[in-house]
Design a protein around this motif. Structure first.
Motif, PDB file in Angstrom:
ATOM      1  N   GLY A 231       0.809  -1.205   0.000  1.00  0.00           N
ATOM      2  CA  GLY A 231       0.000   0.000   0.000  1.00  0.00           C
ATOM      3  C   GLY A 231       0.843   1.257   0.000  1.00  0.00           C
ATOM      4  O   GLY A 231       1.968   1.278   0.519  1.00  0.00           O
ATOM      5  N   LEU A 232       0.306   2.304  -0.610  1.00  0.00           N
ATOM      6  CA  LEU A 232       0.847   3.655  -0.499  1.00  0.00           C
ATOM      7  C   LEU A 232      -0.123   4.411   0.389  1.00  0.00           C
ATOM      8  O   LEU A 232      -1.231   4.742  -0.028  1.00  0.00           O
ATOM      9  N   ILE A 233       0.271   4.642   1.622  1.00  0.00           N
ATOM     10  CA  ILE A 233      -0.631   5.085   2.672  1.00  0.00           C
ATOM     11  C   ILE A 233      -0.504   6.591   2.874  1.00  0.00           C
ATOM     12  O   ILE A 233       0.606   7.103   3.035  1.00  0.00           O
ATOM     13  N   GLY A 234      -1.646   7.281   2.904  1.00  0.00           N
ATOM     14  CA  GLY A 234      -1.636   8.716   3.133  1.00  0.00           C
ATOM     15  C   GLY A 234      -1.850   9.057   4.593  1.00  0.00           C
ATOM     16  O   GLY A 234      -0.951   8.934   5.422  1.00  0.00           O
ATOM     17  N   GLY A 235      -3.057   9.479   4.928  1.00  0.00           N
ATOM     18  CA  GLY A 235      -3.343   9.966   6.273  1.00  0.00           C
ATOM     19  C   GLY A 235      -2.990   9.004   7.379  1.00  0.00           C
ATOM     20  O   GLY A 235      -2.485   9.394   8.437  1.00  0.00           O
ATOM     21  N   ALA A 236      -3.241   7.716   7.173  1.00  0.00           N
ATOM     22  CA  ALA A 236      -2.967   6.726   8.221  1.00  0.00           C
ATOM     23  C   ALA A 236      -1.479   6.581   8.506  1.00  0.00           C
ATOM     24  O   ALA A 236      -1.100   6.068   9.562  1.00  0.00           O
ATOM     25  N   SER A 237      -0.624   7.046   7.594  1.00  0.00           N
ATOM     26  CA  SER A 237       0.818   6.931   7.828  1.00  0.00           C
ATOM     27  C   SER A 237       1.337   7.995   8.787  1.00  0.00           C
ATOM     28  O   SER A 237       2.513   7.973   9.158  1.00  0.00           O
ATOM     29  N   LEU A 238       0.458   8.907   9.199  1.00  0.00           N
ATOM     30  CA  LEU A 238       0.829   9.918  10.192  1.00  0.00           C
ATOM     31  C   LEU A 238       0.500   9.466  11.607  1.00  0.00           C
ATOM     32  O   LEU A 238       0.805  10.172  12.565  1.00  0.00           O
ATOM     33  N   GLN A 239      -0.143   8.309  11.726  1.00  0.00           N
ATOM     34  CA  GLN A 239      -0.515   7.758  13.024  1.00  0.00           C
ATOM     35  C   GLN A 239       0.289   6.475  13.254  1.00  0.00           C
ATOM     36  O   GLN A 239       0.123   5.502  12.519  1.00  0.00           O
ATOM     37  N   VAL A 240       1.156   6.497  14.258  1.00  0.00           N
ATOM     38  CA  VAL A 240       2.042   5.359  14.474  1.00  0.00           C
ATOM     39  C   VAL A 240       1.256   4.059  14.618  1.00  0.00           C
ATOM     40  O   VAL A 240       1.563   3.049  13.965  1.00  0.00           O
ATOM     41  N   ASP A 241       0.251   4.041  15.461  1.00  0.00           N
ATOM     42  CA  ASP A 241      -0.490   2.803  15.719  1.00  0.00           C
ATOM     43  C   ASP A 241      -1.209   2.305  14.480  1.00  0.00           C
ATOM     44  O   ASP A 241      -1.210   1.096  14.188  1.00  0.00           O
ATOM     45  N   ASP A 242      -1.850   3.203  13.743  1.00  0.00           N
ATOM     46  CA  ASP A 242      -2.562   2.805  12.533  1.00  0.00           C
ATOM     47  C   ASP A 242      -1.593   2.258  11.481  1.00  0.00           C
ATOM     48  O   ASP A 242      -1.870   1.237  10.826  1.00  0.00           O
ATOM     49  N   PHE A 243      -0.480   2.932  11.312  1.00  0.00           N
ATOM     50  CA  PHE A 243       0.493   2.487  10.305  1.00  0.00           C
ATOM     51  C   PHE A 243       1.058   1.134  10.692  1.00  0.00           C
ATOM     52  O   PHE A 243       1.268   0.274   9.834  1.00  0.00           O
ATOM     53  N   LEU A 244       1.270   0.927  11.957  1.00  0.00           N
ATOM     54  CA  LEU A 244       1.778  -0.362  12.426  1.00  0.00           C
ATOM     55  C   LEU A 244       0.777  -1.483  12.126  1.00  0.00           C
ATOM     56  O   LEU A 244       1.164  -2.568  11.668  1.00  0.00           O
ATOM     57  N   VAL A 245      -0.502  -1.232  12.354  1.00  0.00           N
ATOM     58  CA  VAL A 245      -1.523  -2.238  12.052  1.00  0.00           C
ATOM     59  C   VAL A 245      -1.515  -2.577  10.565  1.00  0.00           C
ATOM     60  O   VAL A 245      -1.618  -3.752  10.172  1.00  0.00           O
ATOM     61  N   ILE A 246      -1.390  -1.565   9.708  1.00  0.00           N
ATOM     62  CA  ILE A 246      -1.345  -1.826   8.270  1.00  0.00           C
ATOM     63  C   ILE A 246      -0.137  -2.686   7.913  1.00  0.00           C
ATOM     64  O   ILE A 246      -0.237  -3.633   7.142  1.00  0.00           O
ATOM     65  N   CYS A 247       1.005  -2.351   8.486  1.00  0.00           N
ATOM     66  CA  CYS A 247       2.210  -3.158   8.241  1.00  0.00           C
ATOM     67  C   CYS A 247       2.003  -4.595   8.680  1.00  0.00           C
ATOM     68  O   CYS A 247       2.385  -5.550   7.983  1.00  0.00           O
ATOM     69  N   GLN A 248       1.376  -4.782   9.822  1.00  0.00           N
ATOM     70  CA  GLN A 248       1.131  -6.139  10.326  1.00  0.00           C
ATOM     71  C   GLN A 248       0.137  -6.888   9.460  1.00  0.00           C
ATOM     72  O   GLN A 248       0.151  -8.118   9.423  1.00  0.00           O
ATOM     73  N   SER A 249      -0.712  -6.149   8.746  1.00  0.00           N
ATOM     74  CA  SER A 249      -1.694  -6.790   7.863  1.00  0.00           C
ATOM     75  C   SER A 249      -1.065  -7.327   6.594  1.00  0.00           C
ATOM     76  O   SER A 249      -1.717  -8.068   5.840  1.00  0.00           O
ATOM     77  N   ALA A 250       0.177  -6.959   6.340  1.00  0.00           N
ATOM     78  CA  ALA A 250       0.841  -7.362   5.086  1.00  0.00           C
ATOM     79  C   ALA A 250       1.522  -8.713   5.190  1.00  0.00           C
ATOM     80  O   ALA A 250       2.119  -9.174   4.218  1.00  0.00           O
ATOM     81  N   GLY A 251       1.446  -9.354   6.341  1.00  0.00           N
ATOM     82  CA  GLY A 251       2.130 -10.622   6.522  1.00  0.00           C
ATOM     83  C   GLY A 251       1.323 -11.810   6.022  1.00  0.00           C
ATOM     84  O   GLY A 251       0.145 -11.729   5.805  1.00  0.00           O
TER      85      GLY A 251
END
Length: 251
Positions: A231-251
């Motif tokens: 993903g190329l993440i916009g607004g959610a990449s400014l929130q540490v917790d949200d961005f971390l969840v997205i990263c964890q979803s890529a596994g």
């Protein structure tokens, strides 16, 4: 097997404090990330040195949000690929819809910037996408594939292999609207099929990212699609917790 890439685009947002927070959060030993994924943040140019320092002990790479096609010169306010590389940047966005619409970058300008990035050994993340009017007119594939061909027709096979592609429907950027997983997958599949016309190996290995309002709540479903590799993440990449969840979803 394609390596997933989760890339955050901060746009004209962020702060030194936010850079530090991301560096600290992602370097904590208790943070669990999937094996075999790449993570990067595209930070505003003034924060490049801060990102180099803050991210050095963790899994975060970083990159630029744009670059000029020339290496140096009288281009006040611009940043070159050589400058990004000197700071240790790995990636650079090219052809983001905001650069195309707000700053008048046409296909020729996008292509020149891709070539400049490749010259400096940066990985260009080539952004493609259609407007709502183009989608409603049934022109999604024509527009997106045309943007792809404008660049790939000008590159050698070796150069093509070094890109990442991000499909970002313009109508779903910053609007809260998101293409359904099926809509996103359909465009990604069309992109991969067009890449196969250039070379089957290129199509199989090319990472295709989805870039239209991906967030923690919808990332897993989007990333589960067979042709969406990150993903190329916009607004959610400014929130540490949200961005971390997205990263964890890529596994």
């Amino acid at each position: 097997m394609r390596t997933p890439l989760i890339a955050g685009n901060w746009k004209m947002n962020g702060s030194l404090a936010l850079v530090e927070r991301f560096g600290e959060a992602f370097s904590q030993p208790e943070v669990r990330l999937p094996d075999g994924i790449d993570i990067a943040l595209m930070v505003p140019a003034p924060y490049l040195e801060a990102a180099r320092r803050a991210f050095s002990a963790g899994p975060l790479a970083f990159g630029g949000q744009t670059l000029h096609h020339e290496r140096h010169g009288a281009f006040t306010g611009e940043i070159s690929g050589a400058m990004l590389a000197e700071f240790g940047a790995t990636y650079v966005l090219v052809g983001h819809s905001e650069r195309r619409t707000l700053f008048g970058e046409d296909d020729a300008a996008v292509c020149a910037r891709v070539k400049a990035a490749l010259t400096e050994r940066l990985t260009p993340v080539l952004c493609l996408g259609e407007t709502l009017e183009e989608r409603d007119a049934g022109r999604t594939e024509a527009v997106v594939l045309g943007q792809l061909e404008a660049v790939f027709d000008a590159l050698s096979p070796e150069e093509r292999d070094r890109l990442v592609i991000a499909y970002e429907p313009v109508w779903a950027i910053g609007t809260g609207r998101t293409a359904t997983p099926e809509q996103a997958q359909a465009v990604h599949a069309a992109l991969r099929a067009r890449l196969a016309d250039y070379d089957a190996g290129l199509a199989e290995g090319m990472r295709l990212l989805y870039g239209g309002s991906m967030k923690a709540a919808n990332a897993a479903e989007l990333l589960a699609q067979p042709d969406i590799d990150g993903g190329l993440i916009g607004g959610a990449s400014l929130q540490v917790d949200d961005f971390l969840v997205i990263c964890q979803s890529a596994g």
